[in-house]
Design a protein around this motif. Structure first.
Motif, PDB file in Angstrom:
ATOM      1  N   HIS A  85       0.883  -1.175   0.000  1.00  0.00           N
ATOM      2  CA  HIS A  85       0.000   0.000   0.000  1.00  0.00           C
ATOM      3  C   HIS A  85       0.917   1.221   0.000  1.00  0.00           C
ATOM      4  O   HIS A  85       1.346   1.661   1.077  1.00  0.00           O
ATOM      5  N   GLN A  88       0.624   4.115   2.452  1.00  0.00           N
ATOM      6  CA  GLN A  88       0.940   3.908   3.874  1.00  0.00           C
ATOM      7  C   GLN A  88       2.428   4.121   4.177  1.00  0.00           C
ATOM      8  O   GLN A  88       2.886   3.831   5.283  1.00  0.00           O
ATOM      9  N   LEU A  99      -5.306  -5.303  13.454  1.00  0.00           N
ATOM     10  CA  LEU A  99      -5.740  -4.870  12.120  1.00  0.00           C
ATOM     11  C   LEU A  99      -6.809  -3.767  12.088  1.00  0.00           C
ATOM     12  O   LEU A  99      -6.579  -2.698  11.526  1.00  0.00           O
ATOM     13  N   TRP A 102      -5.799  -0.657  13.809  1.00  0.00           N
ATOM     14  CA  TRP A 102      -4.655  -0.083  13.069  1.00  0.00           C
ATOM     15  C   TRP A 102      -5.168   0.669  11.828  1.00  0.00           C
ATOM     16  O   TRP A 102      -4.711   1.775  11.531  1.00  0.00           O
ATOM     17  N   ARG A 210     -10.949  -3.214  -1.463  1.00  0.00           N
ATOM     18  CA  ARG A 210     -10.002  -3.337  -0.343  1.00  0.00           C
ATOM     19  C   ARG A 210     -10.152  -4.677   0.372  1.00  0.00           C
ATOM     20  O   ARG A 210      -9.236  -5.453   0.435  1.00  0.00           O
ATOM     21  N   HIS A 238      -7.873  -8.538   0.088  1.00  0.00           N
ATOM     22  CA  HIS A 238      -7.363  -9.193   1.299  1.00  0.00           C
ATOM     23  C   HIS A 238      -8.279 -10.357   1.669  1.00  0.00           C
ATOM     24  O   HIS A 238      -9.488 -10.285   1.452  1.00  0.00           O
ATOM     25  N   GLU A 241      -7.107 -12.502   7.179  1.00  0.00           N
ATOM     26  CA  GLU A 241      -5.840 -12.038   7.761  1.00  0.00           C
ATOM     27  C   GLU A 241      -5.851 -12.202   9.276  1.00  0.00           C
ATOM     28  O   GLU A 241      -4.892 -12.692   9.853  1.00  0.00           O
ATOM     29  N   HIS A 277      -2.526 -12.251   2.293  1.00  0.00           N
ATOM     30  CA  HIS A 277      -2.495 -12.815   3.646  1.00  0.00           C
ATOM     31  C   HIS A 277      -2.963 -14.276   3.673  1.00  0.00           C
ATOM     32  O   HIS A 277      -2.152 -15.162   3.862  1.00  0.00           O
ATOM     33  N   ASP A 328       3.691  -5.803   2.177  1.00  0.00           N
ATOM     34  CA  ASP A 328       2.465  -5.206   2.707  1.00  0.00           C
ATOM     35  C   ASP A 328       2.747  -3.888   3.415  1.00  0.00           C
ATOM     36  O   ASP A 328       2.125  -3.571   4.437  1.00  0.00           O
TER      37      ASP A 328
HETATM   38  N1  GUN Z   1      -7.041  -5.302   5.237  1.00  0.00           N
HETATM   39  C1  GUN Z   1      -7.744  -4.309   4.655  1.00  0.00           C
HETATM   40  N2  GUN Z   1      -6.970  -3.231   4.419  1.00  0.00           N
HETATM   41  C2  GUN Z   1      -5.743  -3.561   4.841  1.00  0.00           C
HETATM   42  C3  GUN Z   1      -4.513  -2.852   4.859  1.00  0.00           C
HETATM   43  O1  GUN Z   1      -4.380  -1.711   4.421  1.00  0.00           O
HETATM   44  N3  GUN Z   1      -3.445  -3.528   5.376  1.00  0.00           N
HETATM   45  C4  GUN Z   1      -3.554  -4.790   5.854  1.00  0.00           C
HETATM   46  N4  GUN Z   1      -2.484  -5.388   6.346  1.00  0.00           N
HETATM   47  N5  GUN Z   1      -4.705  -5.463   5.851  1.00  0.00           N
HETATM   48  C5  GUN Z   1      -5.796  -4.858   5.358  1.00  0.00           C
END
Ligand code: GUN
Ligand code: ZN
Length: 437
Positions: A85, A88, A99, A102, A210, A238, A241, A277, A328
């Protein structure tokens, strides 16, 4: 080693050094899948690899070539980061959250800033320069919901002539004001960006929901329809995760059989899908991913940093799934694919399967390229591929040098750089044959 080459007529640059060339996948064929030349050479012509072989052979064969002698430095393909990303960049290494917290605390506020094209351009350029410093020549990146964030990244990649995969991140729920689109605008903006960037220079547009929690079923369906109209494009998202995330997905999609089904039900599961993930998969999900030939992307520094879990590399590669490796950024704690390789090794150890250095290098180069369906373009030192490669110093720091000095073979010499290395080990990066550092 036998010489192989493609024919062409402009000037040749001959790079001399140690070389590692993949002849097969080391997960299938073991370390013998890789040819090591201590006195190796790569002939580069018009931005592509023209020939690989021994220094003696290629010197004889190309007496007019411009010679670049890198001594005992190791020439390997540029790293391919299969999931990142770029927006970021500025919040990498943010402390203390898992997650969902965050995302809400650090990620979403930062991503809101990418409505501003000037800011997006600044970070896109900074990010790609950081990648090149770290030996990464291709990335597959999420952008933000803002079309400007996509334009900024493709423009910055074009300025550097980098092969790039990217798309507008789509979210129409569970995200703050200023960071939501709609089903219709996600479709329209993605279509416009795809028309603008897919297949231009070295760029590929990637359809990018996303993840299920931030898209309504209507938005997922709209993006599924877009993908059906452009099946040649990759689709990235994703999957599974963190356990809290999976529970949330179940509550948002009560009819779904599992997390993967939230994508499949909306046309977002297929052979050109990239699922980042993929840690806590159920058996049905594994079987279905394998049946359809989808690709998974392992993000080990992120999985340890955000506390997500341990990817099952052994089980998933054994079942034939294509697996790429990624930083990531900025859930991952480093821009360095060497750090990602080290973390993949450590996760392998925690699962009882130490990955061989040949497997780690393959994941970071050809494995990721294969996940991106770009292994006929990048990810190996082979005639006809684009000349994206790097020079590693296998004794870049005193700590690494004292260990590699005792090495009995190339894998023992490379492993300390994998485990203790970062951008300090990358002495030069070439993009389409041009030096970038
Ligand atoms: N799952 C949805 N968005 C994200 C992201 O920006 N980073 C991570 N690691 N997992 C996510
Ligand atoms: Zn991600």
């Amino acid at each position: 080693m036998t010489q192989i080459s493609v024919s062409c007529s402009s000037a040749i640059d001959l790079h001399l050094g140690q070389t590692l060339v993949f002849n097969a996948n080391p997960f299938d064929a073991g370390p013998d899948a890789v040819t090591h030349e201590y006195h190796g050479a790569i002939a580069v012509q018009a931005g592509r690899i023209h020939a690989v072989g021994t220094a003696d052979d290629l010197r004889l064969r190309y007496p007019e070539a411009q010679i670049h002698d890198h001594g005992p430095g190791l020439l390997v393909p540029g790293f391919v980061d299969a999931h990142a990303h770029y927006p970021q960049t500025g919040i990498i290494a943010s402390w203390g959250k898992r997650l969902i917290d965050w995302l809400n605390t650090y990620t979403f506020p930062e991503e809101t800033r990418f409505a501003d094209l000037t800011y997006a351009r600044q970070i896109a350029g900074q990010y790609l320069d950081l990648l090149l410093d770290h030996g990464t020549t291709t990335v597959c990146s999420f952008c933000t919901i803002h079309p400007a964030s996509v334009d900024a990244l493709f423009e910055a990649a074009q300025e550097r002539n980098m092969r790039i995969f990217a798309g507008k991140t789509c979210m129409d729920r569970n995200a703050p004001d200023g960071l939501r689109d709609s089903a219709q605008s996600a479709y329209d903006d993605s279509q416009r960006l795809l028309d603008r960037w897919h297949g231009t220079a070295r760029g590929s547009y990637v359809i990018t929901p996303r993840f299920s929690p931030t898209s309504t079923p209507e938005q997922l369906s709209a993006l599924g329809a877009l993908w059906a109209a452009h099946p040649e494009c990759l689709m990235q998202t994703h999957l599974s995760e963190q356990t809290d995330e999976i529970a949330w997905v179940k509550s948002l999609f009560p009819q779904a059989r599992d997390y993967l089904d939230t994508y499949e039900a909306h046309g977002l599961l297929g052979e050109n899908g990239l699922y980042g993930h993929a840690i806590h998969l159920e058996n049905r999900e594994k079987d279905r991913l394998q049946e359809l030939g989808a690709a998974l992307v392992h993000c080990p520094t992120s999985n340890t940093f955000i506390g997500s879990g341990l990817f099952d590399m052994e089980g998933l590669t054994r079942s034939g799934l294509r697996v790429g490796l990624a930083t990531d950024t900025g859930g991952g704690s480093s821009f360095s694919m060497l750090r990602a390789m080290a973390a993949a090794y450590e996760i392998g150890q925690l699962r009882g399967r130490p990955l061989h250095p040949s497997e780690l290098l393959w994941l970071a180069t050809q494995g990721s390229a294969r996940a991106l369906r770009a292994d006929d373009q990048v990810g190996n030192l082979a005639p006809g591929l684009e000349a994206d490669f790097q020079l590693l110093d296998l004794g870049a720091t005193p700590a690494i040098a004292q260990r590699s000095a005792r090495a009995g073979d190339i894998w023992e010499a490379l492993f300390p750089t994998i485990m203790m290395g970062d951008d300090r080990c990358v002495k030069q990066t070439w993009v389409a044959g041009q030096p970038m550092l």
